[in-house]
Design a protein around this motif. Structure first.
Motif, PDB file in Angstrom:
ATOM      1  N   PHE A 125      11.017  -6.972  -9.255  1.00  0.00           N
ATOM      2  CA  PHE A 125      11.967  -7.397  -8.632  1.00  0.00           C
ATOM      3  C   PHE A 125      13.049  -6.457  -8.646  1.00  0.00           C
ATOM      4  N   ASP A 126      13.518  -5.786  -9.636  1.00  0.00           N
ATOM      5  CA  ASP A 126      14.651  -4.852 -10.044  1.00  0.00           C
ATOM      6  C   ASP A 126      14.138  -3.503  -9.316  1.00  0.00           C
ATOM      7  N   ASP A 127      13.006  -3.133  -9.119  1.00  0.00           N
ATOM      8  CA  ASP A 127      12.370  -1.817  -8.283  1.00  0.00           C
ATOM      9  C   ASP A 127      12.636  -2.102  -6.939  1.00  0.00           C
ATOM     10  N   ALA A 128      12.473  -3.338  -6.377  1.00  0.00           N
ATOM     11  CA  ALA A 128      12.459  -3.562  -4.898  1.00  0.00           C
ATOM     12  C   ALA A 128      14.021  -3.768  -4.646  1.00  0.00           C
ATOM     13  N   CYS A 129      14.857  -3.952  -5.391  1.00  0.00           N
ATOM     14  CA  CYS A 129      16.488  -4.095  -5.027  1.00  0.00           C
ATOM     15  C   CYS A 129      16.876  -2.848  -5.157  1.00  0.00           C
ATOM     16  N   THR A 130      16.320  -1.809  -5.962  1.00  0.00           N
ATOM     17  CA  THR A 130      16.785  -0.548  -6.096  1.00  0.00           C
ATOM     18  C   THR A 130      16.194   0.041  -4.694  1.00  0.00           C
ATOM     19  N   ALA A 131      15.088  -0.081  -4.458  1.00  0.00           N
ATOM     20  CA  ALA A 131      14.443   0.700  -3.130  1.00  0.00           C
ATOM     21  C   ALA A 131      15.165   0.195  -1.839  1.00  0.00           C
ATOM     22  N   ALA A 132      15.648  -0.915  -1.918  1.00  0.00           N
ATOM     23  CA  ALA A 132      16.516  -1.762  -0.914  1.00  0.00           C
ATOM     24  C   ALA A 132      17.834  -1.188  -0.783  1.00  0.00           C
ATOM     25  N   GLY A 133      18.461  -0.709  -1.827  1.00  0.00           N
ATOM     26  CA  GLY A 133      19.819  -0.526  -2.135  1.00  0.00           C
ATOM     27  C   GLY A 133      20.598  -1.586  -2.101  1.00  0.00           C
ATOM     28  N   VAL A 134      19.947  -3.021  -2.741  1.00  0.00           N
ATOM     29  CA  VAL A 134      20.699  -4.094  -2.743  1.00  0.00           C
ATOM     30  C   VAL A 134      21.024  -4.462  -4.216  1.00  0.00           C
ATOM     31  N   HIS A 135      22.562  -4.651  -4.367  1.00  0.00           N
ATOM     32  CA  HIS A 135      22.965  -5.136  -5.973  1.00  0.00           C
ATOM     33  C   HIS A 135      22.524  -6.457  -5.869  1.00  0.00           C
ATOM     34  N   ASP A 149      19.566 -11.724   1.829  1.00  0.00           N
ATOM     35  CA  ASP A 149      19.792 -13.085   1.576  1.00  0.00           C
ATOM     36  C   ASP A 149      19.987 -13.607   0.034  1.00  0.00           C
ATOM     37  N   LEU A 150      19.172 -13.156  -0.688  1.00  0.00           N
ATOM     38  CA  LEU A 150      19.505 -13.631  -2.058  1.00  0.00           C
ATOM     39  C   LEU A 150      20.401 -13.051  -2.836  1.00  0.00           C
ATOM     40  N   ALA A 151      21.113 -11.986  -2.329  1.00  0.00           N
ATOM     41  CA  ALA A 151      22.343 -11.246  -2.985  1.00  0.00           C
ATOM     42  C   ALA A 151      23.500 -12.162  -2.718  1.00  0.00           C
ATOM     43  N   ARG A 152      23.349 -13.100  -1.599  1.00  0.00           N
ATOM     44  CA  ARG A 152      24.359 -13.850  -1.350  1.00  0.00           C
ATOM     45  C   ARG A 152      24.549 -15.151  -2.303  1.00  0.00           C
ATOM     46  N   HIS A 153      23.542 -15.340  -3.077  1.00  0.00           N
ATOM     47  CA  HIS A 153      23.543 -16.651  -3.939  1.00  0.00           C
ATOM     48  C   HIS A 153      23.047 -16.056  -5.320  1.00  0.00           C
ATOM     49  N   SER A 154      23.288 -17.025  -6.367  1.00  0.00           N
ATOM     50  CA  SER A 154      23.172 -17.000  -7.758  1.00  0.00           C
ATOM     51  C   SER A 154      21.500 -16.624  -8.124  1.00  0.00           C
ATOM     52  N   VAL A 155      21.209 -15.952  -8.732  1.00  0.00           N
ATOM     53  CA  VAL A 155      19.809 -15.714  -8.803  1.00  0.00           C
ATOM     54  C   VAL A 155      19.542 -15.746 -10.426  1.00  0.00           C
ATOM     55  N   VAL A 156      18.363 -16.606 -10.780  1.00  0.00           N
ATOM     56  CA  VAL A 156      17.867 -16.728 -12.309  1.00  0.00           C
ATOM     57  C   VAL A 156      16.516 -16.024 -12.280  1.00  0.00           C
ATOM     58  N   SER A 157      16.577 -15.147 -13.359  1.00  0.00           N
ATOM     59  CA  SER A 157      15.262 -14.405 -13.492  1.00  0.00           C
ATOM     60  C   SER A 157      14.788 -14.266 -14.899  1.00  0.00           C
ATOM     61  N   LEU A 158      13.648 -13.687 -15.156  1.00  0.00           N
ATOM     62  CA  LEU A 158      13.222 -13.485 -16.526  1.00  0.00           C
ATOM     63  C   LEU A 158      13.856 -12.322 -17.090  1.00  0.00           C
ATOM     64  N   PRO A 159      14.086 -11.950 -18.265  1.00  0.00           N
ATOM     65  CA  PRO A 159      14.698 -10.862 -18.914  1.00  0.00           C
ATOM     66  C   PRO A 159      14.195  -9.441 -18.387  1.00  0.00           C
TER      67      PRO A 159
END
Length: 301
Positions: free
Chosen positions: A205-215, A186-196
Motif C-alpha cells: 500500500f505504501d509503495d503504491a501511494c509513493t508511486a502515485a504521489g498520493v499522501h 479517493d481513499l486520501a479523502r477519507h480516514s484509512v485504517v491499516s496494518l503497521p
C-alpha cells in the motif's frame, strides 16, 4: 573445560546479558554465572566486562568466542552425522509467523513434524514480516511465514502459498460504496485504517501511494487484521486488507477494488538455508500441508 561452559559462554556473548542467556539455555542465571566463573578460572582470565549495564566481552573473550563457536559446531556436526545414519533428527527450530495471522496448514505441518521428530524443540514466534525476514538473514530464525510484495525476498528461498489483491473495505452506506472501484486519491479523502509499517500488506500500500504521489493519512493502525476489520465496521475508517480476510467479515463490510494498486502481496514460507536436516524435514511437511485442498484461502496479513 566442559562443552556446556562453552555453550553458556557463547549464549552470554551473543545476548550480552546473563538473564537472557539463562533463559536461552534453560537454566538459572546463577547456574550460568557459576559455570562462566569456573571457565574463567580454568582459563586464568576474565572473559566478560561486567562493569556496565550490558555484559561485554574482554579482549580475551573476543579471542575465545570464535574458537568456542567452532568447538560447538564440531560437536553438532558429529551428532548430526550419527543421527542421520541412525535416522534420527534432533536440535531446535525457530519458526516465525506474521502476527495474528492464524494459518491452519502451518500448525498441521508443525504437529505432523513434532510427532515424527520429537527430538526437535520448536519455538514459535510472531512479528511483522520485515522483522521476521531480518531474523532469517541474521540466523535467529530458521523458517517464517511472511507476507511479501510479490517477489522472493533477496538472499532467501521461498515457497509461495497464495497471492491476492488488496481491497478497500468499508461498511455498507459508506460514500465509497457508490463507486464501482476506488483510486488512491479517493481513499486520501477519507480516514484509512491499516496494518503497521513492516507488514507485507502495508508495504504494498505504501509503495503504491509513493508511486502515485498520493499522501495518505493513516487514522488508525493495528497489528491484527481482525482489529483493522473491526475498526472499519465501526466506521472509524476504510480498511486496507486482502480480499480473503474481508470475506470473513461479510455482510458487515463490503469491498472495492483499488484501481491503481497493481502489485499483489504474497504469503510465503521463507528460509535462508537447508543445511539443517530438521529444517529440510519441516519444509517437506509444510509443502504437504499447504498443497492439500482447503475450502477458504488463508488471509494475507
Amino acid at each position: 573445560m566442559e562443552l556446556r561452559q562453552l555453550e553458556y559462554f557463547v549464549a552470554v556473548a551473543e545476548e550480552e546479558n546473563f538473564t537472557r542467556a539463562a533463559e536461552r539455555v534453560h537454566i538459572s542465571q546463577s547456574g550460568v554465572s557459576a559455570q562462566i566463573r569456573q571457565l574463567e578460572h580454568d582459563l586464568g582470565t576474565s572473559l566478560f566486562d561486567r562493569s556496565g549495564r550490558s555484559t561485554r566481552l574482554t579482549p580475551a573473550g573476543v579471542a575465545a568466542l570464535r574458537h568456542a563457536r567452532s568447538a560447538l559446531a564440531a560437536v553438532d556436526a558429529v551428532r548430526q552425522a550419527v543421527d542421520e545414519v541412525n535416522g534420527l533428527i534432533r536440535g531446535r527450530l525457530v519458526v516465525g509467523m506474521v502476527t495474528a495471522c492464524t494459518v491452519t496448514p502451518l500448525f498441521d505441518a508443525l504437529s505432523a513434524f513434532h510427532h515424527r521428530h520429537p527430538g526437535v524443540e520448536i519455538t514459535l514466534l510472531e512479528d511483522t514480516s520485515d522483522r521476521l525476514l531480518e531474523r532469517l538473514r541474521a540466523g535467529t530464525a530458521d523458517i517464517a511465514l511472511v507476507s511479501t510484495s510479490g517477489s522472493t525476498p533477496p538472499g532467501l528461498e521461498a515457497y509461495e502459498i497464495i497471492r491476492e489483491p488488496l481491497v478497500a473495505a468499508m461498511p455498507v452506506g459508506h460514500p465509497l460504496c457508490e463507486k464501482p472501484e476506488v483510486t488512491l486519491e479517493d481513499l486520501a479523502r477519507h480516514s484509512v485504517v491499516s496494518l503497521p509499517t513492516g507488514a507485507g500488506v502495508r508495504r504494498v500500500f505504501d509503495d503504491a501511494c509513493t508511486a502515485a504521489g498520493v499522501h495518505m493519512e493513516i487514522a488508525f493502525q493495528a497489528g491484527a487484521p481482525s482489529a483493522i476489520a473491526d475498526l472499519a465496521i465501526r466506521g472509524l475508517g476504510v480498511a486496507i486488507l486482502s480480499e480473503s480476510l474481508v470475506a470473513q467479515h461479510r455482510p458487515h463490510l463490503t469491498t472495492r477494488r483499488i484501481a491503481d494498486i497493481h502489485t499483489e502481496p504474497v504469503l510465503s514460507l521463507a528460509w535462508s538455508t537447508t543445511d539443517n536436516p530438521a529444517l529440510r524435514q519441516l519444509i517437506h511437511h509444510c509443502h504437504e500441508s499447504f498443497t492439500r485442498p482447503t475450502p477458504i484461502p488463508e488471509p494475507i496479513a
